[in-house]
Scaffold this motif. Structure first.
Motif, PDB file in Angstrom:
ATOM      1  N   VAL A  14       0.865  -1.176   0.000  1.00 49.28           N
ATOM      2  CA  VAL A  14       0.000   0.000   0.000  1.00 49.28           C
ATOM      3  C   VAL A  14       0.902   1.226   0.000  1.00 49.28           C
ATOM      4  CG1 VAL A  14      -1.744   1.287   1.286  1.00 49.28           C
ATOM      5  CG2 VAL A  14      -1.853  -1.213   1.205  1.00 49.28           C
ATOM      6  N   HIS A  15       0.568   2.193  -0.855  1.00 50.87           N
ATOM      7  CA  HIS A  15       1.444   3.348  -1.035  1.00 50.87           C
ATOM      8  C   HIS A  15       0.808   4.630  -0.517  1.00 50.87           C
ATOM      9  CE1 HIS A  15       4.306   1.151  -3.526  1.00 50.87           C
ATOM     10  NE2 HIS A  15       3.263   0.591  -4.102  1.00 50.87           N
ATOM     11  N   PRO A  16       1.379   5.214   0.533  1.00 48.36           N
ATOM     12  CA  PRO A  16       1.022   6.596   0.846  1.00 48.36           C
ATOM     13  C   PRO A  16       1.672   7.507  -0.190  1.00 48.36           C
ATOM     14  CG  PRO A  16       2.804   5.902   2.264  1.00 48.36           C
ATOM     15  CD  PRO A  16       2.427   4.702   1.415  1.00 48.36           C
ATOM     16  N   PRO A  17       1.150   8.699  -0.405  1.00 46.40           N
ATOM     17  CA  PRO A  17       1.824   9.620  -1.326  1.00 46.40           C
ATOM     18  C   PRO A  17       3.260   9.869  -0.858  1.00 46.40           C
ATOM     19  CG  PRO A  17      -0.336  10.471  -0.707  1.00 46.40           C
ATOM     20  CD  PRO A  17      -0.059   9.303   0.197  1.00 46.40           C
ATOM     21  N   SER A  18       4.214   9.773  -1.776  1.00 44.73           N
ATOM     22  CA  SER A  18       5.603   9.988  -1.386  1.00 44.73           C
ATOM     23  C   SER A  18       5.778  11.384  -0.799  1.00 44.73           C
ATOM     24  CB  SER A  18       6.531   9.824  -2.599  1.00 44.73           C
ATOM     25  OG  SER A  18       6.577   8.480  -2.997  1.00 44.73           O
ATOM     26  N   PRO A  19       6.438  11.492   0.337  1.00 47.01           N
ATOM     27  CA  PRO A  19       6.596  12.810   0.960  1.00 47.01           C
ATOM     28  C   PRO A  19       7.519  13.707   0.153  1.00 47.01           C
ATOM     29  CG  PRO A  19       7.926  11.187   2.100  1.00 47.01           C
ATOM     30  CD  PRO A  19       7.093  10.424   1.104  1.00 47.01           C
ATOM     31  N   ARG A  20       7.202  14.988   0.172  1.00 50.64           N
ATOM     32  CA  ARG A  20       8.062  15.990  -0.454  1.00 50.64           C
ATOM     33  C   ARG A  20       8.826  16.738   0.635  1.00 50.64           C
ATOM     34  NH1 ARG A  20       4.815  18.289  -5.787  1.00 50.64           N
ATOM     35  NH2 ARG A  20       4.341  16.233  -6.651  1.00 50.64           N
ATOM     36  N   ARG A  21       9.594  17.717   0.204  1.00 53.17           N
ATOM     37  CA  ARG A  21      10.451  18.425   1.162  1.00 53.17           C
ATOM     38  C   ARG A  21       9.655  19.014   2.315  1.00 53.17           C
ATOM     39  NH1 ARG A  21      13.572  23.134  -1.432  1.00 53.17           N
ATOM     40  NH2 ARG A  21      11.549  24.163  -1.281  1.00 53.17           N
ATOM     41  N   ASP A  22       8.541  19.649   2.032  1.00 51.51           N
ATOM     42  CA  ASP A  22       7.755  20.276   3.090  1.00 51.51           C
ATOM     43  C   ASP A  22       7.234  19.247   4.088  1.00 51.51           C
ATOM     44  OD1 ASP A  22       8.239  22.706   1.921  1.00 51.51           O
ATOM     45  OD2 ASP A  22       6.258  22.903   1.009  1.00 51.51           O
ATOM     46  N   ASP A  23       6.952  18.022   3.597  1.00 48.23           N
ATOM     47  CA  ASP A  23       6.488  16.971   4.506  1.00 48.23           C
ATOM     48  C   ASP A  23       7.600  16.528   5.446  1.00 48.23           C
ATOM     49  OD1 ASP A  23       3.863  16.706   3.279  1.00 48.23           O
ATOM     50  OD2 ASP A  23       4.894  15.747   1.600  1.00 48.23           O
ATOM     51  N   LEU A  24       8.815  16.419   4.928  1.00 52.93           N
ATOM     52  CA  LEU A  24       9.923  15.881   5.706  1.00 52.93           C
ATOM     53  C   LEU A  24      10.652  16.939   6.527  1.00 52.93           C
ATOM     54  CD1 LEU A  24      11.541  13.412   3.131  1.00 52.93           C
ATOM     55  CD2 LEU A  24       9.815  12.942   4.884  1.00 52.93           C
ATOM     56  N   TYR A  25      10.446  18.191   6.192  1.00 53.74           N
ATOM     57  CA  TYR A  25      11.198  19.279   6.821  1.00 53.74           C
ATOM     58  C   TYR A  25      11.163  19.228   8.354  1.00 53.74           C
ATOM     59  CZ  TYR A  25      13.270  23.964   7.020  1.00 53.74           C
ATOM     60  OH  TYR A  25      14.099  25.032   7.249  1.00 53.74           O
ATOM     61  N   PRO A  26      10.002  18.980   8.988  1.00 59.05           N
ATOM     62  CA  PRO A  26       9.982  18.956  10.463  1.00 59.05           C
ATOM     63  C   PRO A  26      10.795  17.819  11.065  1.00 59.05           C
ATOM     64  CG  PRO A  26       7.758  19.202   9.557  1.00 59.05           C
ATOM     65  CD  PRO A  26       8.648  18.837   8.422  1.00 59.05           C
ATOM     66  N   TYR A  27      11.160  16.827  10.280  1.00 53.10           N
ATOM     67  CA  TYR A  27      11.846  15.643  10.802  1.00 53.10           C
ATOM     68  C   TYR A  27      13.346  15.658  10.495  1.00 53.10           C
ATOM     69  CZ  TYR A  27       6.945  14.429  10.804  1.00 53.10           C
ATOM     70  OH  TYR A  27       5.579  14.465  10.994  1.00 53.10           O
ATOM     71  N   LEU A  28      13.834  16.750   9.930  1.00 54.77           N
ATOM     72  CA  LEU A  28      15.253  16.911   9.640  1.00 54.77           C
ATOM     73  C   LEU A  28      15.901  17.802  10.695  1.00 54.77           C
ATOM     74  CD1 LEU A  28      14.894  17.624   5.813  1.00 54.77           C
ATOM     75  CD2 LEU A  28      15.877  15.539   6.807  1.00 54.77           C
ATOM     76  N   ASP A  29      17.200  17.574  10.980  1.00 51.53           N
ATOM     77  CA  ASP A  29      17.881  18.486  11.899  1.00 51.53           C
ATOM     78  C   ASP A  29      18.252  19.767  11.160  1.00 51.53           C
ATOM     79  OD1 ASP A  29      20.302  18.087  10.490  1.00 51.53           O
ATOM     80  OD2 ASP A  29      20.939  16.486  11.830  1.00 51.53           O
ATOM     81  N   ASP A  30      18.780  20.736  11.878  1.00 54.07           N
ATOM     82  CA  ASP A  30      18.998  22.069  11.300  1.00 54.07           C
ATOM     83  C   ASP A  30      19.928  22.027  10.094  1.00 54.07           C
ATOM     84  OD1 ASP A  30      17.328  23.169  13.183  1.00 54.07           O
ATOM     85  OD2 ASP A  30      18.939  23.809  14.526  1.00 54.07           O
ATOM     86  N   TYR A  31      20.960  21.213  10.171  1.00 54.77           N
ATOM     87  CA  TYR A  31      21.908  21.141   9.059  1.00 54.77           C
ATOM     88  C   TYR A  31      21.204  20.674   7.792  1.00 54.77           C
ATOM     89  CZ  TYR A  31      25.709  19.468   6.111  1.00 54.77           C
ATOM     90  OH  TYR A  31      26.553  19.240   5.042  1.00 54.77           O
ATOM     91  N   TRP A  32      20.440  19.582   7.886  1.00 56.81           N
ATOM     92  CA  TRP A  32      19.799  19.034   6.695  1.00 56.81           C
ATOM     93  C   TRP A  32      18.629  19.899   6.238  1.00 56.81           C
ATOM     94  CZ3 TRP A  32      22.631  16.257   3.888  1.00 56.81           C
ATOM     95  CH2 TRP A  32      23.583  15.398   4.447  1.00 56.81           C
ATOM     96  N   LYS A  33      18.012  20.632   7.143  1.00 55.75           N
ATOM     97  CA  LYS A  33      16.999  21.603   6.723  1.00 55.75           C
ATOM     98  C   LYS A  33      17.615  22.646   5.790  1.00 55.75           C
ATOM     99  CE  LYS A  33      13.864  21.292  10.693  1.00 55.75           C
ATOM    100  NZ  LYS A  33      13.368  21.955  11.910  1.00 55.75           N
ATOM    101  N   GLU A  34      18.790  23.129   6.168  1.00 55.19           N
ATOM    102  CA  GLU A  34      19.475  24.102   5.319  1.00 55.19           C
ATOM    103  C   GLU A  34      19.887  23.478   3.987  1.00 55.19           C
ATOM    104  OE1 GLU A  34      23.388  27.074   5.342  1.00 55.19           O
ATOM    105  OE2 GLU A  34      22.847  25.919   7.139  1.00 55.19           O
TER     106      GLU A  34
END
Length: 350
Positions: A14-34
């Motif tokens: 079963v496939h959820p819609p693949s996350p984009r940057r805005d979806d993953l942004y809260p789960y990245l640390d500051d370095y990877w957000k930049e």
């Protein structure tokens, strides 16, 4: 409605819609957000799996609302499923930067927990791990091993190296240690051409080549001795079709008899190893059009343990609520829908 009673079934793809940057942004640390902003890492779909476009996405399953609510309404509730395994086929598999890939995999797994697994107790998931960064892949398995809602690790049918290579063995060791299986999903990171003759011109050619990719990966896992070294590991070919398996069993077993001196660790005929260690999902079912021939095609596998139920929701291969082809042997349905899945994924019973 389905012609079979699917109450209590377990859907393995079963496939959820693949996350984009805005979806993953809260789960990245500051370095990877930049990094994802400055490098404009946004859409993380594979070229080999453009799931937001036709023919991948069924137009009747598209929604502008909450995708989980749509999944509940269109799949989980009407089929009365006990569980559904979420597979995110992500561009993280194709990133050349091994550290960025690890960060995207980690963020995707945390996004799956927060936005999907925590919101519906029926959901389970495949864990994304960066095969281009083996050390980080093992770290991610260890980080999430305690969450039994992850039942397998996920990779592609066309990868940079054959999956049996020893460089990947630490991943398999960690997976077996925690009862995780190896999910191999249709898709390519295009490190190599998808055929032995180069790149294709059309989508239909690419789809056909995925079958060759699955056969290559299973042959590699057997020949390199992965299943000998890690006997608890199973490989699940997801969205692979079904009818390619018997010819591989026959051909590889025949050739092994003449060439087995070079692989002395392969003690049994490859057909027997495939029956023990390889599973395939039911969608897309590429069997005969004639219902009378469907059972005959399945009989060629000489095992009713190998097939696992899947819908491939919400992609075009999902045949609405008619989840199994006409002519499918009713005696095998209960094993397909539930028993085989529970036997394949030990963490589902935990």
């Amino acid at each position: 409605m389905s012609r079979f009673d699917t109450t209590g079934a377990i859907d393995c793809d079963v496939h959820p819609p693949s996350p984009r940057r805005d979806d993953l942004y809260p789960y990245l640390d500051d370095y990877w957000k930049e990094i994802v902003v400055t490098r404009e890492v946004d859409i993380l779909e594979l070229n080999a799996f453009p799931e937001r476009t036709l023919p991948y996405m069924r137009p009747d399953w598209k929604t502008s609302g909450d995708p989980l609510e749509a999944m509940q309404r269109n799949l989980l509730d009407p089929l009365k499923l006990d569980h559904a395994i979420l597979n995110v086929v992500s561009g993280a598999h194709a990133l050349f930067d091994p550290y960025l890939s690890a960060a995207i995999c980690r963020a995707t797994n945390d996004w799956l927990i927060d936005k999907w697994l925590d919101r519906d107790p029926r959901l389970r998931a495949s864990m994304l791990v960066p095969f281009q960064n083996v050390e980080a892949a093992v770290e991610e398995i260890e980080r999430l091993a305690g969450d039994k809602r992850f039942v397998q690790i996920l990779t592609l049918s066309a990868t940079e190296l054959p999956l049996g290579r020893r460089v990947y063995w630490p991943i398999y060791e960690a997976a077996e240690k925690h009862g995780l299986q190896l999910g191999i999903h249709a898709g390519s990171n295009y490190r190599n051409s998808p055929s032995h003759s180069g790149f294709h011109s059309f989508l239909i050619e690419d789809h056909i080549a995925h079958t060759q990719g699955f056969a290559t990966q299973i042959a590699s896992l057997i020949s390199e001795g992965v299943f000998t070294k890690y006997p608890g590991l199973k490989a699940i070919a997801i969205e692979s079709g079904v009818t390619w398996v018997p010819p591989l069993m026959w051909r590889m077993s025949k050739d092994w008899r003449g060439a087995r001196i070079e692989v002395p660790w392969v003690k049994d005929a490859p057909a027997e190893i495939i029956r023990r260690h390889v599973r395939v999902t039911s969608q897309p079912f590429d069997g005969p059009d004639d219902p009378a021939d469907v059972a005959k095609a399945l009989d060629h596998m000489l095992s009713d343990d190998m097939l696992l139920f899947s819908s491939d929701y919400p992609h075009w291969n999902f045949e609405g609520l008619d989840v199994l082809p006409e002519g499918f042997p009713e005696a095998a349905v209960s094993k397909l829908l539930r028993d085989n899945v529970l036997a394949t994924y030990p963490r589902l019973g935990g």
